[in-house]
Design a protein around this motif. Structure first.
Motif, PDB file in Angstrom:
ATOM      1  N   SER A   2       7.741 -10.404  -3.371  1.00 42.42           N
ATOM      2  CA  SER A   2       8.434  -9.353  -3.700  1.00 42.42           C
ATOM      3  C   SER A   2       9.692  -9.295  -3.009  1.00 42.42           C
ATOM      4  N   ARG A   3      10.532  -8.421  -3.553  1.00 42.20           N
ATOM      5  CA  ARG A   3      11.822  -8.275  -3.097  1.00 42.20           C
ATOM      6  C   ARG A   3      11.994  -7.836  -1.625  1.00 42.20           C
ATOM      7  N   LYS A   4      10.930  -6.820  -1.193  1.00 44.92           N
ATOM      8  CA  LYS A   4      10.927  -6.379   0.118  1.00 44.92           C
ATOM      9  C   LYS A   4      10.289  -7.346   1.121  1.00 44.92           C
ATOM     10  N   ILE A   5       9.359  -8.149   0.570  1.00 48.01           N
ATOM     11  CA  ILE A   5       8.844  -9.289   1.522  1.00 48.01           C
ATOM     12  C   ILE A   5       9.997 -10.080   1.869  1.00 48.01           C
ATOM     13  N   ASN A   6      10.884 -10.578   0.793  1.00 52.73           N
ATOM     14  CA  ASN A   6      11.884 -11.507   1.134  1.00 52.73           C
ATOM     15  C   ASN A   6      13.047 -11.001   1.964  1.00 52.73           C
ATOM     16  N   GLU A   7      13.396  -9.810   1.624  1.00 52.70           N
ATOM     17  CA  GLU A   7      14.323  -9.152   2.644  1.00 52.70           C
ATOM     18  C   GLU A   7      13.681  -9.007   4.164  1.00 52.70           C
TER      19      GLU A   7
END
Length: 67
Positions: A2-7
């Protein structure tokens, strides 16, 4: 992922890179400097564990940064 994990990963990597820059006295590329120093050291405890992980994390960071 997910984008949140990537960030979160990217932010953690940037923090690690900044710590490495400070420790090794370089302006940029702290993790790369750490990789180079471990690779060139005559004795580096746990090199076989640490080096591949650092390279992997740097490669993941590069993918995120250049997307």
């Amino acid at each position: 992922m997910s984008r949140k994990i990537n960030e979160k990963f990217y932010n953690a990597y940037i923090e690690l890179d900044a710590c490495c820059c400070e420790k090794f006295g370089v302006a940029a590329g702290g993790v790369t400097e750490y990789i180079n120093r471990i690779g060139n050291a005559r004795f580096a405890p746990k090199r076989d564990e640490v080096l591949p992980r650092l390279v992997k994390y740097r490669n993941i960071r590069n993918v995120f940064a250049h997307e």
